[in-house]
Design a protein around this motif. Sequence first.
Motif, PDB file in Angstrom:
ATOM      1  N   ASP A 104     -11.266  53.899  -3.480  1.00 21.78           N
ATOM      2  CA  ASP A 104     -10.524  54.617  -2.447  1.00 21.78           C
ATOM      3  C   ASP A 104     -10.157  53.737  -1.254  1.00 21.78           C
ATOM      4  O   ASP A 104      -9.131  53.955  -0.606  1.00 21.78           O
ATOM      5  N   ASP A 105     -10.990  52.739  -0.956  1.00 19.97           N
ATOM      6  CA  ASP A 105     -10.713  51.859   0.187  1.00 19.97           C
ATOM      7  C   ASP A 105      -9.799  50.689  -0.173  1.00 19.97           C
ATOM      8  O   ASP A 105      -9.541  49.812   0.644  1.00 19.97           O
ATOM      9  N   GLY A 106      -9.302  50.664  -1.417  1.00 19.75           N
ATOM     10  CA  GLY A 106      -8.401  49.603  -1.861  1.00 19.75           C
ATOM     11  C   GLY A 106      -9.101  48.408  -2.476  1.00 19.75           C
ATOM     12  O   GLY A 106      -8.446  47.522  -3.028  1.00 19.75           O
ATOM     13  N   SER A 107     -10.423  48.367  -2.390  1.00 18.95           N
ATOM     14  CA  SER A 107     -11.145  47.248  -3.001  1.00 18.95           C
ATOM     15  C   SER A 107     -11.004  47.312  -4.516  1.00 18.95           C
ATOM     16  O   SER A 107     -10.846  48.370  -5.104  1.00 18.95           O
ATOM     17  N   ARG A 108     -11.041  46.138  -5.122  1.00 20.76           N
ATOM     18  CA  ARG A 108     -10.989  46.018  -6.582  1.00 20.76           C
ATOM     19  C   ARG A 108     -12.423  45.877  -7.085  1.00 20.76           C
ATOM     20  O   ARG A 108     -13.214  45.151  -6.502  1.00 20.76           O
ATOM     21  N   TRP A 109     -12.722  46.578  -8.159  1.00 15.61           N
ATOM     22  CA  TRP A 109     -14.070  46.567  -8.727  1.00 15.61           C
ATOM     23  C   TRP A 109     -14.019  46.084 -10.168  1.00 15.61           C
ATOM     24  O   TRP A 109     -13.113  46.448 -10.925  1.00 15.61           O
ATOM     25  N   LEU A 110     -15.001  45.274 -10.530  1.00 14.90           N
ATOM     26  CA  LEU A 110     -15.209  44.871 -11.917  1.00 14.90           C
ATOM     27  C   LEU A 110     -16.373  45.689 -12.451  1.00 14.90           C
ATOM     28  O   LEU A 110     -17.339  45.957 -11.724  1.00 14.90           O
ATOM     29  N   GLY A 111     -16.293  46.061 -13.703  1.00 19.07           N
ATOM     30  CA  GLY A 111     -17.371  46.845 -14.299  1.00 19.07           C
ATOM     31  C   GLY A 111     -17.338  46.745 -15.807  1.00 19.07           C
ATOM     32  O   GLY A 111     -16.395  46.227 -16.389  1.00 19.07           O
ATOM     33  N   GLY A 112     -18.371  47.264 -16.410  1.00 22.91           N
ATOM     34  CA  GLY A 112     -18.402  47.403 -17.854  1.00 22.91           C
ATOM     35  C   GLY A 112     -18.216  46.122 -18.632  1.00 22.91           C
ATOM     36  O   GLY A 112     -17.579  46.132 -19.681  1.00 22.91           O
ATOM     37  N   MET A 113     -18.770  45.012 -18.131  1.00 24.94           N
ATOM     38  CA  MET A 113     -18.640  43.778 -18.908  1.00 24.94           C
ATOM     39  C   MET A 113     -19.720  43.747 -19.980  1.00 24.94           C
ATOM     40  O   MET A 113     -20.904  43.874 -19.685  1.00 24.94           O
ATOM     41  N   VAL A 114     -19.276  43.589 -21.203  1.00 25.08           N
ATOM     42  CA  VAL A 114     -20.171  43.407 -22.344  1.00 25.08           C
ATOM     43  C   VAL A 114     -19.603  42.266 -23.177  1.00 25.08           C
ATOM     44  O   VAL A 114     -18.452  42.325 -23.609  1.00 25.08           O
ATOM     45  N   ILE A 115     -20.404  41.254 -23.363  1.00 26.93           N
ATOM     46  CA  ILE A 115     -20.048  40.173 -24.283  1.00 26.93           C
ATOM     47  C   ILE A 115     -20.922  40.362 -25.509  1.00 26.93           C
ATOM     48  O   ILE A 115     -22.138  40.567 -25.397  1.00 26.93           O
ATOM     49  N   ASP A 116     -20.321  40.327 -26.682  1.00 25.68           N
ATOM     50  CA  ASP A 116     -21.068  40.556 -27.910  1.00 25.68           C
ATOM     51  C   ASP A 116     -22.266  39.605 -27.994  1.00 25.68           C
ATOM     52  O   ASP A 116     -22.159  38.424 -27.640  1.00 25.68           O
TER      53      ASP A 116
ATOM     54  N   LEU B 158     -27.142  46.865  -6.819  1.00 28.50           N
ATOM     55  CA  LEU B 158     -26.728  46.100  -5.657  1.00 28.50           C
ATOM     56  C   LEU B 158     -25.231  45.891  -5.703  1.00 28.50           C
ATOM     57  O   LEU B 158     -24.681  45.563  -6.759  1.00 28.50           O
ATOM     58  N   VAL B 159     -24.563  46.050  -4.585  1.00 29.83           N
ATOM     59  CA  VAL B 159     -23.128  45.801  -4.493  1.00 29.83           C
ATOM     60  C   VAL B 159     -22.927  44.405  -3.943  1.00 29.83           C
ATOM     61  O   VAL B 159     -23.513  44.032  -2.933  1.00 29.83           O
ATOM     62  N   VAL B 160     -22.094  43.625  -4.645  1.00 27.66           N
ATOM     63  CA  VAL B 160     -21.763  42.270  -4.198  1.00 27.66           C
ATOM     64  C   VAL B 160     -20.254  42.143  -4.106  1.00 27.66           C
ATOM     65  O   VAL B 160     -19.508  42.874  -4.765  1.00 27.66           O
ATOM     66  N   GLU B 161     -19.829  41.204  -3.253  1.00 25.41           N
ATOM     67  CA  GLU B 161     -18.405  40.994  -3.021  1.00 25.41           C
ATOM     68  C   GLU B 161     -18.094  39.517  -3.156  1.00 25.41           C
ATOM     69  O   GLU B 161     -18.874  38.674  -2.725  1.00 25.41           O
ATOM     70  N   LEU B 162     -16.953  39.232  -3.751  1.00 23.88           N
ATOM     71  CA  LEU B 162     -16.537  37.844  -3.939  1.00 23.88           C
ATOM     72  C   LEU B 162     -16.182  37.252  -2.591  1.00 23.88           C
ATOM     73  O   LEU B 162     -15.352  37.809  -1.849  1.00 23.88           O
TER      74      LEU B 162
ATOM     75  N   GLY C 170      -4.156  39.477  -2.893  1.00 22.11           N
ATOM     76  CA  GLY C 170      -5.363  38.797  -2.453  1.00 22.11           C
ATOM     77  C   GLY C 170      -6.016  39.348  -1.211  1.00 22.11           C
ATOM     78  O   GLY C 170      -7.060  38.865  -0.800  1.00 22.11           O
ATOM     79  N   ASP C 171      -5.443  40.371  -0.577  1.00 20.32           N
ATOM     80  CA  ASP C 171      -6.012  40.903   0.655  1.00 20.32           C
ATOM     81  C   ASP C 171      -7.105  41.938   0.422  1.00 20.32           C
ATOM     82  O   ASP C 171      -7.721  42.386   1.379  1.00 20.32           O
ATOM     83  N   HIS C 172      -7.325  42.336  -0.810  1.00 18.46           N
ATOM     84  CA  HIS C 172      -8.334  43.358  -1.087  1.00 18.46           C
ATOM     85  C   HIS C 172      -9.633  42.706  -1.566  1.00 18.46           C
ATOM     86  O   HIS C 172      -9.606  41.788  -2.382  1.00 18.46           O
ATOM     87  N   PRO C 173     -10.778  43.204  -1.076  1.00 18.18           N
ATOM     88  CA  PRO C 173     -12.058  42.671  -1.554  1.00 18.18           C
ATOM     89  C   PRO C 173     -12.241  42.934  -3.047  1.00 18.18           C
ATOM     90  O   PRO C 173     -11.732  43.928  -3.573  1.00 18.18           O
ATOM     91  N   ILE C 174     -12.964  42.032  -3.695  1.00 18.11           N
ATOM     92  CA  ILE C 174     -13.318  42.203  -5.110  1.00 18.11           C
ATOM     93  C   ILE C 174     -14.825  42.386  -5.168  1.00 18.11           C
ATOM     94  O   ILE C 174     -15.580  41.532  -4.695  1.00 18.11           O
ATOM     95  N   ARG C 175     -15.242  43.502  -5.732  1.00 23.42           N
ATOM     96  CA  ARG C 175     -16.669  43.853  -5.755  1.00 23.42           C
ATOM     97  C   ARG C 175     -17.116  44.214  -7.170  1.00 23.42           C
ATOM     98  O   ARG C 175     -16.321  44.523  -8.044  1.00 23.42           O
ATOM     99  N   LEU C 176     -18.419  44.200  -7.326  1.00 23.67           N
ATOM    100  CA  LEU C 176     -19.064  44.694  -8.535  1.00 23.67           C
ATOM    101  C   LEU C 176     -20.484  45.052  -8.165  1.00 23.67           C
ATOM    102  O   LEU C 176     -20.935  44.775  -7.051  1.00 23.67           O
ATOM    103  N   SER C 177     -21.188  45.668  -9.081  1.00 23.34           N
ATOM    104  CA  SER C 177     -22.588  45.997  -8.838  1.00 23.34           C
ATOM    105  C   SER C 177     -23.398  45.693 -10.087  1.00 23.34           C
ATOM    106  O   SER C 177     -22.872  45.675 -11.197  1.00 23.34           O
ATOM    107  N   TYR C 178     -24.681  45.409  -9.849  1.00 25.77           N
ATOM    108  CA  TYR C 178     -25.600  45.166 -10.955  1.00 25.77           C
ATOM    109  C   TYR C 178     -26.994  45.583 -10.526  1.00 25.77           C
ATOM    110  O   TYR C 178     -27.306  45.656  -9.330  1.00 25.77           O
ATOM    111  N   HIS C 179     -27.836  45.857 -11.509  1.00 26.92           N
ATOM    112  CA  HIS C 179     -29.219  46.262 -11.227  1.00 26.92           C
ATOM    113  C   HIS C 179     -29.993  45.061 -10.724  1.00 26.92           C
ATOM    114  O   HIS C 179     -29.855  43.959 -11.267  1.00 26.92           O
TER     115      HIS C 179
END
Length: 158
Positions: free
Chosen positions: A78-90, A150-154, A115-124
């Motif tokens: 909602d705040d315009g940030s980009r999120w990465l999620g659901g990464m699974v490598i076989d 935990l939420v992290v930002e690039l 490039g003006d939007h934060p890029i975030r992801l979360s992990y346990h």
Amino acid sequence: MIDSGLCDRAGRPVTLRPVDDDNWRAVADVAPRDDQRTWVAALAARYLLLSDRSEVWTSLAVYAGPDVVGHLMWGVDDDGSRWLGGMVIDASQQGRGVGRAAVRTLTDWLRRQDGDHPIRLSYHPDNQAAASLYTSLGFRPTGAREDAELVVELADPR
């Protein structure tokens, strides 16, 4: 196709492609190692369904050379940030630098889009492999949490 020119340790080009009629079954069958199922879905099919049923997430197939080897999704908050999620490598493809190349490929592409939007992801916090990978790629803690993660930002490269 999203291609940043990165390769895995075997020299295979790592690219991201839309999930389509030709690759969705291979993506759905991507499975992590058994010990990783505490933090990610047992099959990437769960993330495909989430992308299909949600207006937020977009699933991408991770390729190493001509082969589907993983799944990665991204979305806009909602705040315009980009999120990465659901990464699974076989499980059979792990330890070859595919995940690292996939995350860098997607973050580079997202920055080129806007490039003006934060890029975030979360992990346990107990997922030390994720913590190590994301820290090495320049993600820094924000102090926020998303559920138990935990939420992290690039960090801004400028």
